[in-house]
Scaffold this motif. Structure first.
Motif, PDB file in Angstrom:
ATOM      1  N   GLU A   6      52.570  35.992  34.071  1.00 45.47           N
ATOM      2  CA  GLU A   6      51.979  36.756  35.164  1.00 45.47           C
ATOM      3  C   GLU A   6      51.705  35.852  36.366  1.00 45.47           C
ATOM      4  O   GLU A   6      51.132  34.766  36.220  1.00 45.47           O
ATOM      5  CB  GLU A   6      50.663  37.393  34.713  1.00 45.47           C
ATOM      6  CG  GLU A   6      50.824  38.780  34.114  1.00 45.47           C
ATOM      7  CD  GLU A   6      51.520  39.757  35.055  1.00 45.47           C
ATOM      8  OE1 GLU A   6      52.704  40.036  34.806  1.00 45.47           O
ATOM      9  OE2 GLU A   6      50.895  40.226  36.006  1.00 45.47           O
ATOM     10  N   PRO A   7      52.092  36.266  37.568  1.00 40.41           N
ATOM     11  CA  PRO A   7      51.843  35.438  38.752  1.00 40.41           C
ATOM     12  C   PRO A   7      50.364  35.429  39.142  1.00 40.41           C
ATOM     13  O   PRO A   7      49.606  36.332  38.751  1.00 40.41           O
ATOM     14  CB  PRO A   7      52.687  36.117  39.837  1.00 40.41           C
ATOM     15  CG  PRO A   7      52.965  37.489  39.355  1.00 40.41           C
ATOM     16  CD  PRO A   7      52.837  37.488  37.870  1.00 40.41           C
ATOM     17  N   SER A   8      49.987  34.418  39.922  1.00 41.69           N
ATOM     18  CA  SER A   8      48.615  34.377  40.440  1.00 41.69           C
ATOM     19  C   SER A   8      48.451  35.537  41.423  1.00 41.69           C
ATOM     20  O   SER A   8      49.440  36.131  41.875  1.00 41.69           O
ATOM     21  CB  SER A   8      48.384  33.054  41.174  1.00 41.69           C
ATOM     22  OG  SER A   8      49.176  33.051  42.353  1.00 41.69           O
ATOM     23  N   LEU A   9      47.210  35.826  41.780  1.00 41.04           N
ATOM     24  CA  LEU A   9      46.950  36.941  42.692  1.00 41.04           C
ATOM     25  C   LEU A   9      47.666  36.739  44.027  1.00 41.04           C
ATOM     26  O   LEU A   9      48.252  37.662  44.598  1.00 41.04           O
ATOM     27  CB  LEU A   9      45.434  37.076  42.896  1.00 41.04           C
ATOM     28  CG  LEU A   9      44.963  38.392  43.498  1.00 41.04           C
ATOM     29  CD1 LEU A   9      45.412  39.582  42.665  1.00 41.04           C
ATOM     30  CD2 LEU A   9      43.449  38.391  43.646  1.00 41.04           C
ATOM     31  N   LYS A  10      47.656  35.481  44.487  1.00 45.37           N
ATOM     32  CA  LYS A  10      48.312  35.168  45.773  1.00 45.37           C
ATOM     33  C   LYS A  10      49.827  35.416  45.664  1.00 45.37           C
ATOM     34  O   LYS A  10      50.430  36.073  46.509  1.00 45.37           O
ATOM     35  CB  LYS A  10      48.033  33.694  46.112  1.00 45.37           C
ATOM     36  CG  LYS A  10      48.227  33.378  47.579  1.00 45.37           C
ATOM     37  CD  LYS A  10      47.723  31.995  47.894  1.00 45.37           C
ATOM     38  CE  LYS A  10      48.919  31.086  48.072  1.00 45.37           C
ATOM     39  NZ  LYS A  10      48.702  29.694  47.896  1.00 45.37           N
ATOM     40  N   ASP A  11      50.416  34.908  44.590  1.00 44.53           N
ATOM     41  CA  ASP A  11      51.869  35.079  44.410  1.00 44.53           C
ATOM     42  C   ASP A  11      52.243  36.549  44.215  1.00 44.53           C
ATOM     43  O   ASP A  11      53.275  37.007  44.694  1.00 44.53           O
ATOM     44  CB  ASP A  11      52.357  34.269  43.197  1.00 44.53           C
ATOM     45  CG  ASP A  11      52.341  32.783  43.485  1.00 44.53           C
ATOM     46  OD1 ASP A  11      52.214  32.418  44.681  1.00 44.53           O
ATOM     47  OD2 ASP A  11      52.436  31.987  42.540  1.00 44.53           O
ATOM     48  N   LEU A  12      51.375  37.258  43.527  1.00 46.43           N
ATOM     49  CA  LEU A  12      51.622  38.672  43.274  1.00 46.43           C
ATOM     50  C   LEU A  12      51.608  39.454  44.591  1.00 46.43           C
ATOM     51  O   LEU A  12      52.495  40.271  44.864  1.00 46.43           O
ATOM     52  CB  LEU A  12      50.542  39.207  42.318  1.00 46.43           C
ATOM     53  CG  LEU A  12      50.706  40.627  41.805  1.00 46.43           C
ATOM     54  CD1 LEU A  12      52.039  40.819  41.102  1.00 46.43           C
ATOM     55  CD2 LEU A  12      49.555  40.969  40.845  1.00 46.43           C
ATOM     56  N   SER A  13      50.619  39.164  45.441  1.00 41.02           N
ATOM     57  CA  SER A  13      50.518  39.839  46.743  1.00 41.02           C
ATOM     58  C   SER A  13      51.770  39.554  47.556  1.00 41.02           C
ATOM     59  O   SER A  13      52.346  40.460  48.175  1.00 41.02           O
ATOM     60  CB  SER A  13      49.307  39.348  47.537  1.00 41.02           C
ATOM     61  OG  SER A  13      48.173  39.457  46.759  1.00 41.02           O
ATOM     62  N   TYR A  14      52.216  38.312  47.525  1.00 37.81           N
ATOM     63  CA  TYR A  14      53.403  37.938  48.299  1.00 37.81           C
ATOM     64  C   TYR A  14      54.652  38.658  47.759  1.00 37.81           C
ATOM     65  O   TYR A  14      55.465  39.187  48.517  1.00 37.81           O
ATOM     66  CB  TYR A  14      53.609  36.422  48.294  1.00 37.81           C
ATOM     67  CG  TYR A  14      54.870  36.055  49.053  1.00 37.81           C
ATOM     68  CD1 TYR A  14      54.927  36.187  50.444  1.00 37.81           C
ATOM     69  CD2 TYR A  14      56.011  35.636  48.377  1.00 37.81           C
ATOM     70  CE1 TYR A  14      56.092  35.905  51.144  1.00 37.81           C
ATOM     71  CE2 TYR A  14      57.181  35.356  49.066  1.00 37.81           C
ATOM     72  CZ  TYR A  14      57.214  35.494  50.442  1.00 37.81           C
ATOM     73  OH  TYR A  14      58.371  35.228  51.108  1.00 37.81           O
TER      74      TYR A  14
END
Ligand SMILES: Cc1ncc(C[n+]2csc(CCOP(=O)(O)OP(=O)(O)O)c2C)c(N)n1
Length: 345
Positions: A6-14
């Motif tokens: 699972e990506p980090s929140l920042k990576d997920l938003s991007y």
């Protein structure tokens, strides 16, 4: 296994922003995946009614039943932005593709139950669903979807339309000659075709490692000069991002794309399957990657919706499915006098 953590929140938003998806899109995808899951769980329950001891010849739904529980993200991610006129050709495991393409749920349920209100007036059954309105077809013949979709893609190209055709197939089907033949001609003629291989690890009970000379099918696409990608089929956003690029490329006249999605079916190959070929641990491991729960967690992490809104979506999906099943149950069977009408063999 190539499943990304699972990506980090920042990576997920991007990731979401760069794929052009809005928060409402994620909720719509969630809702569609729920409809598929609840629909198949309900069909499964009805299928087993009146089959004690188990026999395919008895009960409300007779014959074989292949469910796609666990594979929802592949269908929804691929078909999220297709048009009604874009052609989709599916397989013997077709419900998730049909629902993701927007096929009427009432008529789909009625067809599976063999009722006259079904897509094919109850004569096709679960493996032979055809819908002109949504340009959807499928076939119980393994490997048939590739050339059939290529034919539709050729027709679009020949008549100058910017529509696309999409063939879904299992990783077992992709060992058939039709896969190689289709890749070759679609590449040579730059057909607006997208081939989506759903690799759920087994063709019936045969593990792919026993019958494949390459580890992946996408490697084969590259040999035919077809852009070929491997995606996480338990991640609807990953599937969507790649499918979107493939569809845009095909619409603009640049030719075919091959997508291989790593996925898993949580139920047997067919209902009644003893599943001796896989372990409980393997099923549990893949269950921890449930594409619906994964999307739900992401929606909550991103604060796109709260638990109350998600519960409402679940309730809506359950009601839509129940309404479709009720419609099918109260519909009549076809008149025996029309048994040969509309049948070509
Ligand atoms: C031409 C043909 N051969 C054999 C079968 C019997 N059959 C039905 S499903 C299946 C396995 C298909 O595996 P795969 O393509 O990986 O799809 P999955 O069932 O995993 O979705 C087989 C051999 C068939 N329907 N058609």
């Amino acid at each position: 296994m190539i499943i990304k953590p699972e990506p980090s929140l920042k990576d997920l938003s991007y990731l979401i922003e760069s794929s052009g998806l809005k928060p409402s899109d994620l909720l719509t995808m969630y809702r569609r995946m729920l409809t598929i899951r609840y629909f198949e769980e309900t069909i499964r329950k009805i299928y087993h009614e009146g089959k004690n001891p188990f026999s395919m010849a008895s009960g409300i739904i007779r014959g074989e039943m292949h469910l796609s529980i666990g594979q929802e993200a592949v269908a929804v991610g691929t078909l999220y932005q297709v048009r009604d006129e874009d052609v989709v050709v599916s397989t013997h495991r077709p419900h998730h593709h049909a629902i993701a393409k927007g096929v009427d749920l009432n008529r789909l349920a009625a067809e599976i139950l063999g009722k006259v209100t079904g897509l094919c007036r109850g004569k096709g059954g679960h493996m032979h669903l055809f819908d002109k309105v949504k340009s959807f077809a499928c076939s119980g013949i393994v490997g048939a979807s590739f050339p059939q979709a290529a034919g539709a893609a050729f027709a679009f190209k020949y008549s100058g339309k910017d529509n696309v055709a999409i063939a879904f197939a299992g990783e077992g089907a992709a060992n058939h000659g039709t896969f190689a033949e289709t890749l070759n001609i679609a590449s040579a003629w730059e057909l607006p075709l997208i081939l989506v291989i759903e690799d759920n690890k087994y063709a019936d009970s045969t593990p792919k490692s026993l019958v494949m000379s390459t580890t992946f099918h996408y490697q084969r696409g590259l040999a035919y000069n077809v852009p070929s990608y491997l995606v996480d089929g338990m991640d609807v956003i990953d599937v969507y991002s790649t499918a979107t690029k493939a569809i845009e490329r095909a619409r603009k006249g640049f030719g075919p794309t091959l997508i291989e999605a790593l996925t898993y079916r949580y139920v047997g190959h067919f209902e009644g399957d003893g599943e001796e070929y896989r372990t409980k641990e393997e099923v549990e491991m893949w269950s921890s990657l449930d594409p619906i729960r994964r999307l739900e967690n992401r929606i909550l992490r991103l604060n796109y919706a709260d638990n109350e809104i998600l519960a409402k979506l679940r309730e809506e999906a359950r009601k839509q499915v129940q309404d479709a099943i009720d419609f099918a149950l109260r519909s009549p069977y076809p008149d025996p006098n029309e048994a040969l009408r509309g049948v070509f063999a």
